[in-house]
Design a protein around this motif. Structure first.
Motif, PDB file in Angstrom:
ATOM      1  N   LEU A   1      45.541  39.880  39.162  1.00 63.02           N
ATOM      2  CA  LEU A   1      45.309  40.552  40.453  1.00 63.02           C
ATOM      3  C   LEU A   1      43.761  40.430  40.663  1.00 63.02           C
ATOM      4  O   LEU A   1      42.843  40.435  39.931  1.00 63.02           O
ATOM      5  CB  LEU A   1      45.786  42.122  40.591  1.00 63.02           C
ATOM      6  CG  LEU A   1      47.337  42.134  40.058  1.00 63.02           C
ATOM      7  CD1 LEU A   1      47.737  43.446  40.227  1.00 63.02           C
ATOM      8  CD2 LEU A   1      48.296  41.153  40.842  1.00 63.02           C
ATOM      9  N   TYR A   2      43.603  40.471  42.130  1.00 65.48           N
ATOM     10  CA  TYR A   2      42.190  40.755  42.707  1.00 65.48           C
ATOM     11  C   TYR A   2      41.846  42.149  42.104  1.00 65.48           C
ATOM     12  O   TYR A   2      42.499  43.171  42.451  1.00 65.48           O
ATOM     13  CB  TYR A   2      42.105  40.391  44.114  1.00 65.48           C
ATOM     14  CG  TYR A   2      42.304  39.176  44.538  1.00 65.48           C
ATOM     15  CD1 TYR A   2      41.153  38.093  44.480  1.00 65.48           C
ATOM     16  CD2 TYR A   2      43.144  38.615  45.174  1.00 65.48           C
ATOM     17  CE1 TYR A   2      41.265  36.802  44.807  1.00 65.48           C
ATOM     18  CE2 TYR A   2      43.566  37.141  45.388  1.00 65.48           C
ATOM     19  CZ  TYR A   2      42.669  36.344  45.460  1.00 65.48           C
ATOM     20  OH  TYR A   2      42.309  35.031  45.799  1.00 65.48           O
ATOM     21  N   PRO A   3      40.439  42.270  41.977  1.00 62.81           N
ATOM     22  CA  PRO A   3      40.115  43.504  41.792  1.00 62.81           C
ATOM     23  C   PRO A   3      39.928  44.482  42.961  1.00 62.81           C
ATOM     24  O   PRO A   3      40.177  43.853  44.367  1.00 62.81           O
ATOM     25  CB  PRO A   3      38.631  43.502  41.024  1.00 62.81           C
ATOM     26  CG  PRO A   3      38.177  42.147  41.428  1.00 62.81           C
ATOM     27  CD  PRO A   3      39.447  41.267  41.604  1.00 62.81           C
ATOM     28  N   LYS A   4      39.969  45.766  42.881  1.00 63.25           N
ATOM     29  CA  LYS A   4      39.958  46.691  43.975  1.00 63.25           C
ATOM     30  C   LYS A   4      38.646  46.368  45.142  1.00 63.25           C
ATOM     31  O   LYS A   4      39.182  46.364  46.187  1.00 63.25           O
ATOM     32  CB  LYS A   4      39.470  48.203  43.582  1.00 63.25           C
ATOM     33  CG  LYS A   4      40.795  48.875  42.758  1.00 63.25           C
ATOM     34  CD  LYS A   4      40.465  50.157  42.698  1.00 63.25           C
ATOM     35  CE  LYS A   4      41.640  50.946  41.824  1.00 63.25           C
ATOM     36  NZ  LYS A   4      41.181  52.171  41.476  1.00 63.25           N
TER      37      LYS A   4
ATOM     38  N   PRO B   1      37.190  37.460  48.780  1.00 62.36           N
ATOM     39  CA  PRO B   1      36.461  38.195  48.014  1.00 62.36           C
ATOM     40  C   PRO B   1      34.964  37.551  47.989  1.00 62.36           C
ATOM     41  O   PRO B   1      34.041  38.542  47.749  1.00 62.36           O
ATOM     42  CB  PRO B   1      37.092  37.732  46.508  1.00 62.36           C
ATOM     43  CG  PRO B   1      38.215  36.516  46.670  1.00 62.36           C
ATOM     44  CD  PRO B   1      38.409  36.743  48.391  1.00 62.36           C
ATOM     45  N   MET B   2      34.796  36.268  48.073  1.00 60.75           N
ATOM     46  CA  MET B   2      33.396  35.763  48.209  1.00 60.75           C
ATOM     47  C   MET B   2      32.844  35.474  49.431  1.00 60.75           C
ATOM     48  O   MET B   2      31.685  35.674  49.939  1.00 60.75           O
ATOM     49  CB  MET B   2      33.337  34.743  47.294  1.00 60.75           C
ATOM     50  CG  MET B   2      33.769  34.768  46.049  1.00 60.75           C
ATOM     51  SD  MET B   2      32.849  35.835  45.000  1.00 60.75           S
ATOM     52  CE  MET B   2      31.408  34.958  44.617  1.00 60.75           C
ATOM     53  N   THR B   3      33.739  34.674  50.296  1.00 62.31           N
ATOM     54  CA  THR B   3      33.400  34.165  51.666  1.00 62.31           C
ATOM     55  C   THR B   3      33.965  35.341  52.736  1.00 62.31           C
ATOM     56  O   THR B   3      34.962  35.230  53.162  1.00 62.31           O
ATOM     57  CB  THR B   3      33.788  32.874  51.963  1.00 62.31           C
ATOM     58  OG1 THR B   3      33.444  32.064  50.976  1.00 62.31           O
ATOM     59  CG2 THR B   3      33.084  32.408  53.373  1.00 62.31           C
TER      60      THR B   3
ATOM     61  N   GLN C   1      32.062  29.974  43.443  1.00 62.98           N
ATOM     62  CA  GLN C   1      32.728  30.100  42.121  1.00 62.98           C
ATOM     63  C   GLN C   1      33.160  31.603  42.087  1.00 62.98           C
ATOM     64  O   GLN C   1      32.176  32.371  42.304  1.00 62.98           O
ATOM     65  CB  GLN C   1      31.821  29.825  40.948  1.00 62.98           C
ATOM     66  CG  GLN C   1      32.494  29.678  39.584  1.00 62.98           C
ATOM     67  CD  GLN C   1      31.539  29.331  38.684  1.00 62.98           C
ATOM     68  OE1 GLN C   1      30.321  29.842  38.304  1.00 62.98           O
ATOM     69  NE2 GLN C   1      31.744  28.034  37.806  1.00 62.98           N
ATOM     70  N   LEU C   2      34.157  32.049  41.500  1.00 58.65           N
ATOM     71  CA  LEU C   2      34.614  33.540  41.394  1.00 58.65           C
ATOM     72  C   LEU C   2      33.764  33.804  40.161  1.00 58.65           C
ATOM     73  O   LEU C   2      33.600  33.226  39.164  1.00 58.65           O
ATOM     74  CB  LEU C   2      36.186  33.499  41.394  1.00 58.65           C
ATOM     75  CG  LEU C   2      36.773  33.218  42.442  1.00 58.65           C
ATOM     76  CD1 LEU C   2      38.488  33.225  42.290  1.00 58.65           C
ATOM     77  CD2 LEU C   2      36.632  34.125  43.609  1.00 58.65           C
ATOM     78  N   PRO C   3      33.758  35.310  40.140  1.00 60.73           N
ATOM     79  CA  PRO C   3      33.037  36.048  38.809  1.00 60.73           C
ATOM     80  C   PRO C   3      33.984  35.857  37.563  1.00 60.73           C
ATOM     81  O   PRO C   3      35.068  35.210  37.837  1.00 60.73           O
ATOM     82  CB  PRO C   3      32.964  37.403  39.297  1.00 60.73           C
ATOM     83  CG  PRO C   3      32.878  37.249  40.622  1.00 60.73           C
ATOM     84  CD  PRO C   3      34.060  36.241  41.134  1.00 60.73           C
ATOM     85  N   LYS C   4      33.606  36.531  36.749  1.00 58.46           N
ATOM     86  CA  LYS C   4      34.585  36.692  35.281  1.00 58.46           C
ATOM     87  C   LYS C   4      35.901  37.045  35.706  1.00 58.46           C
ATOM     88  O   LYS C   4      36.799  36.437  35.105  1.00 58.46           O
ATOM     89  CB  LYS C   4      33.643  37.402  34.572  1.00 58.46           C
ATOM     90  CG  LYS C   4      32.582  36.909  33.847  1.00 58.46           C
ATOM     91  CD  LYS C   4      32.846  35.814  32.920  1.00 58.46           C
ATOM     92  CE  LYS C   4      31.306  35.335  32.348  1.00 58.46           C
ATOM     93  NZ  LYS C   4      31.531  33.935  31.734  1.00 58.46           N
ATOM     94  N   TRP C   5      36.222  37.931  36.682  1.00 64.68           N
ATOM     95  CA  TRP C   5      37.514  38.348  36.904  1.00 64.68           C
ATOM     96  C   TRP C   5      38.585  37.179  37.449  1.00 64.68           C
ATOM     97  O   TRP C   5      39.521  37.120  37.138  1.00 64.68           O
ATOM     98  CB  TRP C   5      37.781  39.693  37.595  1.00 64.68           C
ATOM     99  CG  TRP C   5      37.103  39.325  39.264  1.00 64.68           C
ATOM    100  CD1 TRP C   5      35.802  39.939  39.564  1.00 64.68           C
ATOM    101  CD2 TRP C   5      37.497  38.754  40.333  1.00 64.68           C
ATOM    102  NE1 TRP C   5      35.436  39.757  40.668  1.00 64.68           N
ATOM    103  CE2 TRP C   5      36.680  38.959  41.182  1.00 64.68           C
ATOM    104  CE3 TRP C   5      38.536  38.184  40.452  1.00 64.68           C
ATOM    105  CZ2 TRP C   5      36.486  38.331  42.506  1.00 64.68           C
ATOM    106  CZ3 TRP C   5      38.686  37.562  41.671  1.00 64.68           C
ATOM    107  CH2 TRP C   5      37.854  37.682  42.752  1.00 64.68           C
TER     108      TRP C   5
END
Length: 748
Positions: free
Chosen positions: A336-339, A403-405, A463-467
């Motif tokens: 899942l995406y984090p909070k 989450p990023m954009t 690029q997404l983070p580690k999660w």
């Protein structure tokens, strides 16, 4: 008078003998010094070359790529292929079978025959020093300058470390130095009147070959191409200005150099890629970076000689690939995406590797499952749902920021067992398609527009983070003209549709050649540091601010420059700039004085600068002495001008190989400075000789001997960095290296 004539005649007869003797002595000294340079170079380079017997630093990448060439397995890399091909070839010729996994630094080689690849890279690295020696000698005709330049290259522990392992750097530096060496040889041959001779053509061809090889190892080889291009343009400009030669001579020179330094390198560069694509003909883990059509040429790929349905229908199991260069597959996984990144629903990403998490089921928009019975083709403008096959959740978007954009909407996986809500509905559009046009596998370029949010499914490229496992973000963009919002169906499985062969869509060589470059350039621009990697900034490099570990186990190898060499390089770099600017100002002032001197002079005024007016006209011996002194002084000034001009070109080489990194957005490492370091070290030898040239010979030799001794001693002190350290680290008082930790940022 008779005695005077006899005396002059005797001198005239002895002159050729004296010149011949000096020439023989000069040749003897050159060969002696070159032999010394070769002996010390190979002794220092091949000492402990097979130690440590485990993977060091980037050997894990380039050794693995050499294995893939031996096994003919396709892969993706951000660099052109020549360096890796040569590593693979050297391993194959020395008995390596390509089976070692090269998983991570520190893994033991055991019985693997890795030595041949290290010997190959080390040999090319060792040849840099004699070429540097000869280059400086040709530029200055000074044995002292050539010897000191070579010593600065030989005794730098950083260059030694970089040369001893299975890396692209020694190969790149060898070809770069060979290009500069050839450039100087061409200039020397042309100046001696040897244009169009066999020797001249050989040097031109060699230089063109080396330029092609340099840029075929890494794209930073473009910098030495620019240097040789600028030097060639300067030389052609001087030929054009020589009124003793017809304009046709300049045209001939341009044509010859265009053939050997432009056309021939381009042909070679293309040939290297042709060999690369012919050898790597089997599917590997780099397939996903390339288009579906590109992959259809790889043996073992699902698209190779594939038989799949031509049309896409409801109920089909498909993989959906982003159509941009290097685009990945629409992908999801049970995380899942984090909070802090929108709704805590299932992640949707793009992923460049093939696995089962890339599979999607095409369903009607108004039914939760695919009805059996009548076959229905998917058409332009249809509404649909995409269900992730592994997790049974639908492709979904809603009014939450990505989450990023943050300007885009979040895309998630939503629902249970294929049951979701209205936010799972998408409209499929064929780019440039007609109404009700059927959708085809591979060839149709598609857009997926969200039915409620009216945004286009896109791969933002971030690029997404580690999660997010560092995969690429997928979002929904209200700008439906987003160039990254185009997709194509790659794999297509449907029991009711007939299969057709896709071999007709396989691209030719030039299509794959161009796509390879687009993917490499995009990959280069997007390079990010890996976790735990020590990156650096360009300002840190010349001052030797921080090195990097090649081997971090109990047997430690640390890449760091010899501080005596690096810091003195900066001193001589500053001295060159100072001397060059001073000379430019002096010459400009002299030009102004010369303009004044050209004005009419009164008869009773002495002529300024007339040598004869300063010496007795009746004394022939005095006249000869003045002429001799004038000739000697002129020769000294000519040598000084040659040295300064040579240093200027090496300074340009340093600038071209250093300044561009300040503008690069990609991740940078300490080893990127070493091409510039070579130019700086060659410049140091020339500037040292330039500064001491007016001193007595014995004092010149004493100063040179002192500097060589200091450099050699500093090499002995710091050599454990390259040859291996054991025991406590340098920050501990009982370490043998404790007193050598001159900067707190050094970590050995």
């Amino acid at each position: 008078m008779a005695a005077s004539v006899v005396k002059c005649t005797r001198k005239t007869k002895e002159l050729p003998k004296t010149e011949s003797t000096q020439s023989n002595e000069g040749n003897w000294r050159w060969w002696l010094l070159l032999g010394t340079v070769l002996l010390i170079t190979f002794a220092t380079r091949f000492y402990k070359v097979t130690e440590p017997d485990h993977i060091c630093w980037d050997e894990t990448h380039f050794g693995k790529m050499g294995s893939w060439y031996i096994n003919r397995t396709f892969f993706f890399d951000v660099h052109p292929p020549l360096g890796k091909m040569l590593i693979g070839l050297s391993g194959y010729l020395t008995g390596y079978n390509g089976t070692f996994p090269f998983e991570k630094p520190g893994d033991k080689y055991n019985e693997t025959r890795y030595q041949g690849m290290r010997y190959f890279c080390t040999t090319l690295g060792a040849l840099i020093m004699p070429m540097g020696f000869d280059t400086v000698y040709d530029l200055t005709h000074s044995h002292e300058a050539a010897l000191l330049s070579a010593a600065y290259l030989i005794f730098d522990v950083g260059l030694l470390t970089l040369n001893q392992y299975i890396l692209l750097d020694p190969i790149l530096l060898f070809f770069m130095m060979a290009s500069v060496w050839g450039m100087v040889k061409i200039s020397k041959c042309t100046a001696a009147g040897g244009s169009y001779t066999f020797r001249w053509w050989c040097w031109l061809s060699l230089t063109g070959t080396m330029l092609s090889c340099t840029i075929s190892v890494k794209f930073v080889g473009l910098f030495v191409v620019l240097l040789v291009g600028l030097h060639t343009a300067s030389e052609l400009w001087l030929i054009l200005g020589d009124l003793a030669k017809p304009v046709l001579e300049t045209i001939k020179q341009i044509a010859c150099r265009a053939i050997t330094l432009i056309v021939w390198p381009i042909m070679l560069y293309t040939l290297f890629f042709y060999i690369h694509l012919q050898v790597l003909n089997r599917s590997g883990n780099g397939d996903g970076f390339y288009s579906s059509a590109f992959q259809s040429r790889l043996i073992g790929n699902s698209l190779y000689n594939a038989s799949m349905p031509r049309h896409v229908a409801y109920g089909a199991l498909v993989t959906i690939k982003n159509h941009k260069t290097g685009g990945g597959y629409l992908h999801s996984h049970a995380h899942l995406y984090p909070k802090e990144s929108g709704a805590r629903q299932q992640q949707i990403t793009t992923y460049t590797h093939k696995d089962d998490n890339n599979l999607w089921l095409i369903k009607p928009y108004n039914k939760q499952s695919v009805p059996g019975g009548k076959l229905k083709l998917l058409r332009n403008g249809d509404l649909l749902r995409l269900e992730h096959v592994v997790t049974k959740r639908n492709l979904h978007s809603h009014n939450e920021a990505a989450p990023m954009t943050k300007k885009h909407m979040q895309v998630t996986g939503y629902g249970e067992a294929g049951v979701g809500d209205a936010n799972d509905i998408w409209r499929v559009l064929v780019v440039g398609g007609r109404t009700n046009q059927s959708i085809h596998t591979v060839t149709s370029r598609l857009m997926f527009v969200h039915y409620l949010q009216n945004c286009a499914l896109t791969s933002s490229g971030k690029q997404l983070p580690k999660w997010g496992f560092e995969q690429q973000e997928v979002s929904c963009n209200h700008n439906v003209r987003d160039k990254f919002a185009q997709w194509n169906v790659e794999d297509n499985q449907h029991k009711q549709l007939p299969s057709v062969s896709f071999s007709v869509y396989a691209p030719g060589f030039f299509s794959r050649f161009l796509e390879s470059h687009a993917v490499m350039l995009q990959g280069n621009a997007g390079l990010k540091p890996k976790e735990g990697e020590v990156t650096s900034q360009p300002w840190q490099w010349p001052i030797n601010y921080r090195g990097q570990y090649f081997s971090g186990s109990s047997y430690r190898i640390y890449l760091l420059g010899n501080p005596i060499i690096w810091w003195s390089n900066l001193v001589f770099l500053a001295l060159f700039v100072t001397v060059f600017l001073y000379n430019a100002i002096v010459q400009q002032r002299r030009a102004g004085q010369a303009a004044i001197n050209q004005q009419p002079i009164a008869e009773d005024q002495p002529a300024i600068g007339d040598i004869c007016s300063c010496c007795p006209a009746s004394s022939s011996e005095s006249t000869q002495l003045v002429e001799s002194s004038s000739a000697s002084n002129g020769e000294s000034q000519l040598e000084a001008a040659m040295s300064l001009q040579a240093a200027a070109w090496l300074f340009v080489g340093w600038l071209l190989h250093y300044l561009p990194f300040w503008a690069m957005g990609r991740v940078l490492y300490f080893h990127h400075y070493f091409p510039a370091l070579i130019f700086n070290s060659l410049l140091t030898g020339i500037m040292f000789n330039y500064i001491i040239r007016s001193l007595p010979k014995w004092m010149q030799h004493a100063l040179l001997g002192t500097l060589l001794s200091v450099v050699a001693y500093s090499f002995v002190l710091f050599s454990p960095l390259a040859y291996g350290m054991t025991g406590p680290h340098a920050n501990e008082p009982n370490s043998t290296m404790h007193k050598l930790k001159w900067m707190s940022t050094w970590e050995f």
